[in-house]
Scaffold this motif. Structure first.
Motif, mmCIF file in Angstrom:
data_model
loop_
_atom_site.group_PDB
_atom_site.id
_atom_site.type_symbol
_atom_site.label_atom_id
_atom_site.label_comp_id
_atom_site.label_asym_id
_atom_site.label_seq_id
_atom_site.Cartn_x
_atom_site.Cartn_y
_atom_site.Cartn_z
ATOM 1 N N ILE A 381 -46.237 17.511 10.685
ATOM 2 C CA ILE A 381 -46.526 16.163 10.208
ATOM 3 C C ILE A 381 -46.741 16.183 8.705
ATOM 4 O O ILE A 381 -47.516 16.990 8.182
ATOM 5 N N THR A 382 -46.046 15.299 8.016
ATOM 6 C CA THR A 382 -46.240 15.107 6.578
ATOM 7 C C THR A 382 -46.943 13.775 6.359
ATOM 8 O O THR A 382 -46.475 12.741 6.834
ATOM 9 N N LEU A 383 -48.059 13.798 5.614
ATOM 10 C CA LEU A 383 -48.759 12.574 5.235
ATOM 11 C C LEU A 383 -48.256 12.127 3.880
ATOM 12 O O LEU A 383 -48.271 12.909 2.917
ATOM 13 N N VAL A 384 -47.777 10.885 3.797
ATOM 14 C CA VAL A 384 -47.271 10.369 2.528
ATOM 15 C C VAL A 384 -47.936 9.034 2.224
ATOM 16 O O VAL A 384 -48.504 8.384 3.104
ATOM 17 N N GLY A 385 -47.829 8.651 0.969
ATOM 18 C CA GLY A 385 -48.429 7.409 0.500
ATOM 19 C C GLY A 385 -48.881 7.592 -0.931
ATOM 20 O O GLY A 385 -49.017 8.718 -1.415
ATOM 21 N N VAL A 521 -49.369 18.388 6.557
ATOM 22 C CA VAL A 521 -49.161 18.668 5.136
ATOM 23 C C VAL A 521 -49.217 17.384 4.325
ATOM 24 O O VAL A 521 -48.651 16.357 4.724
ATOM 25 N N ILE A 522 -49.902 17.461 3.176
ATOM 26 C CA ILE A 522 -49.787 16.446 2.134
ATOM 27 C C ILE A 522 -48.991 17.097 1.013
ATOM 28 O O ILE A 522 -49.402 18.137 0.486
ATOM 29 N N SER A 523 -47.856 16.552 0.674
ATOM 30 C CA SER A 523 -47.042 17.178 -0.364
ATOM 31 C C SER A 523 -46.113 16.157 -1.007
ATOM 32 O O SER A 523 -45.635 15.230 -0.349
ATOM 33 N N THR A 536 -43.223 12.014 9.852
ATOM 34 C CA THR A 536 -43.888 11.498 8.661
ATOM 35 C C THR A 536 -44.888 10.419 9.051
ATOM 36 O O THR A 536 -44.543 9.482 9.777
ATOM 37 N N TRP A 537 -46.125 10.572 8.562
ATOM 38 C CA TRP A 537 -47.141 9.539 8.709
ATOM 39 C C TRP A 537 -47.345 8.897 7.341
ATOM 40 O O TRP A 537 -47.743 9.594 6.395
ATOM 41 N N THR A 538 -47.076 7.617 7.247
ATOM 42 C CA THR A 538 -47.206 6.900 5.979
ATOM 43 C C THR A 538 -48.449 6.014 6.005
ATOM 44 O O THR A 538 -48.603 5.193 6.920
ATOM 45 N N ILE A 539 -49.314 6.202 5.015
ATOM 46 C CA ILE A 539 -50.499 5.350 4.890
ATOM 47 C C ILE A 539 -50.180 4.256 3.877
ATOM 48 O O ILE A 539 -49.928 4.541 2.706
ATOM 49 N N ALA A 540 -50.179 3.025 4.343
ATOM 50 C CA ALA A 540 -49.880 1.885 3.478
ATOM 51 C C ALA A 540 -50.394 0.618 4.147
ATOM 52 O O ALA A 540 -50.357 0.495 5.384
ATOM 53 N N GLU A 541 -50.878 -0.295 3.339
ATOM 54 C CA GLU A 541 -51.354 -1.596 3.821
ATOM 55 C C GLU A 541 -52.377 -1.435 4.946
ATOM 56 O O GLU A 541 -52.338 -2.122 5.963
#
Length: 554
Positions: A381-385, A521-523, A536-541
């Motif tokens: 899992i990749t955390l993006v935002g 991972v955060i990258s 991919t887990w996207t943090i938004a809104e």
């Protein structure tokens, strides 16, 4: 030429960092500075900024050349607001503007001869003012703040109250606003998300000044530089390669192959020369068979001719061997063999981490809510935002360092979570490398030393160095070694490729990709993310959305 460096040397005690370094930087050159952690890249930048003095050699800038510097560790800027830094960074533009007005006033009363001189200077000053964006200053400020995702911050905000990533980006914005003739960047991409990274690449592509960039980000180097300076780990000097990072890797591999072939060819020649000298020496005076008519004069005559020919052959071989030994092709050093790996066994639980309606606030601001998800034993899992959106906070919730404001998080009983923080600042700077590594471990000192050296991240002579003597990249390698020693079966990695030199990256990436347990991972490292894949887990809104990963390089 904007900058000329000649025969620069620097040592700390018995440790030589730079030896006889020479190079030239011209306008328009964007140069990537690469080399192993601890080889002296940051030291070179500090020398160029006159923050340290060289032991030998000279650093010469062209007339009126302005230099800007973004260090790897961002200052706190105590007592300064964002606006203070912006206007401070524009000091050179303000001075140019004042000089333009002064020249305009003087030209109105100047005689013909003096007017020609003033016009020439006025042309130079206005060109410089235009190149630095002086005619569209407000637009330039907005463009840079938007590009680095800083426009949401109040301009009267005290910089010392910002997060580490925000401070780093404010420092970068201030440097770009100055638009110096030469910019020195030490790991400028560490605190940038993908959008800001791509903006910076575009900005540098249009930048008229020169840039010298220390960076671990291979994709950034591919897009932002047109030359590579490699600091050699053994010779402690610089070798120049034309082109981007890919061109450098290709040329370096070709050079290494040619070096190896030349060395092997010369060793073979040395072996043949020594063999010839030895064999010929045995045959002097014994290589001629006497004639049957017992003509003693003929025997002596022909024997002498053979001896002279053989002696001449030996002399030529000895001279050739002497010339080779006076200036031999050195043996290529062994390539760094980094064997970063995890020995963990796969998790047996089919649900390692469970989120049930999780939500979190920070300073009264809702980061995310209603996160319900399950993480399995082989999850990737990749955390993006954007920066500051809550990615690191989610890690801290899993680790139990913070509590959710809503919902609950459960972790499987057998989970051993290994955590690599974004900044290598958790180490005791007074301890030695070995003391820090052995914390929490059981075993004989020799066994632990062998294990640490076996990773390929440190040498025997590094064991008694204090952490405070190490570069930030070397501290990062120590954190990686400590992480592997804890034998985790779950990994939480916050910007794992930050600060690591390019010679170590691929091995560590392989260790992460082949890890048998779940990895979060955060990258922002696009090259790494392409290999990592997964979800991919996207943090938004204020939400966490989930989707299968796509190549960020497409």
């Amino acid at each position: 030429m904007l900058l000329t460096v000649q025969n620069l040397s620097k040592s700390y005690g018995a440790i030589t960092i730079l030896q006889d370094v020479s190079f030239v930087v011209n306008a328009g050159q964007h140069i990537g500075l690469v080399g192993p952690n601890g080889v002296g890249k940051s030291t070179l930048l500090r020398l160029l900024m006159r923050q340290e003095e060289p032991d030998e050699g000279s650093i010469t800038y062209g007339p009126s050349v302005e230099v800007g510097y973004l260090p790897q560790t961002t200052p706190d800027f105590y007592g300064q607001s964002i606006d203070d830094l912006i206007y401070e960074s524009l000091g050179s533009l303000r001075r140019l503007e004042e000089r333009m007005h002064a020249l305009e006033a003087e030209m109105t009363v100047a005689d013909e001869q003096r007017l020609a001189e003033l016009l020439e200077e006025y042309s130079q000053v206005t060109t410089r003012f235009q190149d630095q964006g002086g005619y569209e200053l407000d637009h330039k400020i907005s463009t840079i703040l938007d590009g680095l995702r800083l426009s949401y911050l109040p301009r009267d905000r005290d910089v010392s109250t910002l997060s580490g990533g925000e401070r780093a980006r404010v420092g970068l914005a201030a440097l770009l606003l100055r638009a110096p003739d030469i910019v020195l960047f030490d790991e400028p991409t560490n605190h940038l998300d993908v959008t800001s990274l791509e903006w910076l690449e575009s900005y540098l592509a249009a930048y008229h000044g020169a840039a010298l960039i220390v960076s671990h980000d291979r994709q950034f180097l591919n897009r932002a530089v047109n030359a590579i300076f490699e600091l050699d780990e053994y010779k402690r000097t610089i070798k120049t390669y034309v082109g981007n990072y890919d061109a450098y890797v290709e040329q370096k591999a070709a050079d290494r192959q040619k070096w190896q072939e030349d060395y092997e060819q010369q060793q073979e020649e040395i072996k043949e020369l020594r063999k010839r000298i030895k064999e010929k020496g045995k045959h002097i005076g014994h290589s001629y068979r006497p004639r049957r008519d017992n003509d003693k004069f003929a025997v002596h005559f022909f024997s002498q001719r053979v001896d002279k020919a053989v002696s001449r052959d030996i002399h030529e071989a000895e001279e050739r061997l002497k010339r080779i030994e006076e200036n031999p092709v050195p043996k290529p050093p062994e390539l760094v063999r980094v064997t970063s790996y995890f020995k963990s066994k796969p998790m047996e639980s089919q649900e390692v981490i469970r989120f049930e309606g999780v939500g979190k606030q920070f300073d009264g601001r809702l980061l995310f809510r209603d996160l319900t998800a399950s993480i399995g034993p082989r999850a990737r899992i990749t955390l993006v935002g954007p920066n500051g959106i809550g990615k690191t906070t989610l890690f801290k919730l899993i680790l139990g360092l913070e509590r959710p404001d809503m919902g609950s998080i459960s972790v499987a009983p057998g989970a051993r979570i290994g955590y690599l923080p974004q900044e290598p600042d958790s180490l005791d700077l007074k301890k030695t490398v070995l003391e820090s590594y052995r914390e929490g471990q059981v075993g004989f000192e020799g066994e632990l030393i062998g294990k640490l050296i076996g990773y390929g991240l440190f040498r025997l002579e590094d064991m008694q160095k204090q952490i405070g003597q190490l570069s930030i990249g070397q501290r990062r390698k120590l954190e990686i070694a400590r992480l592997m020693a804890t034998d985790p079966n779950v990994l939480l990695l916050d910007e794992p490729t930050n600060f690591i030199s390019l010679d170590v990256l691929e091995a560590f990436e392989e260790a992460i990709v082949s890890f048998p347990g779940p990895v979060l991972v955060i990258s922002h490292d696009r090259w790494f993310l392409q290999r990592f894949g997964g979800e991919t887990w996207t943090i938004a809104e204020q939400r966490v959305s989930r989707q299968e990963a796509v190549s960020v390089l497409e």
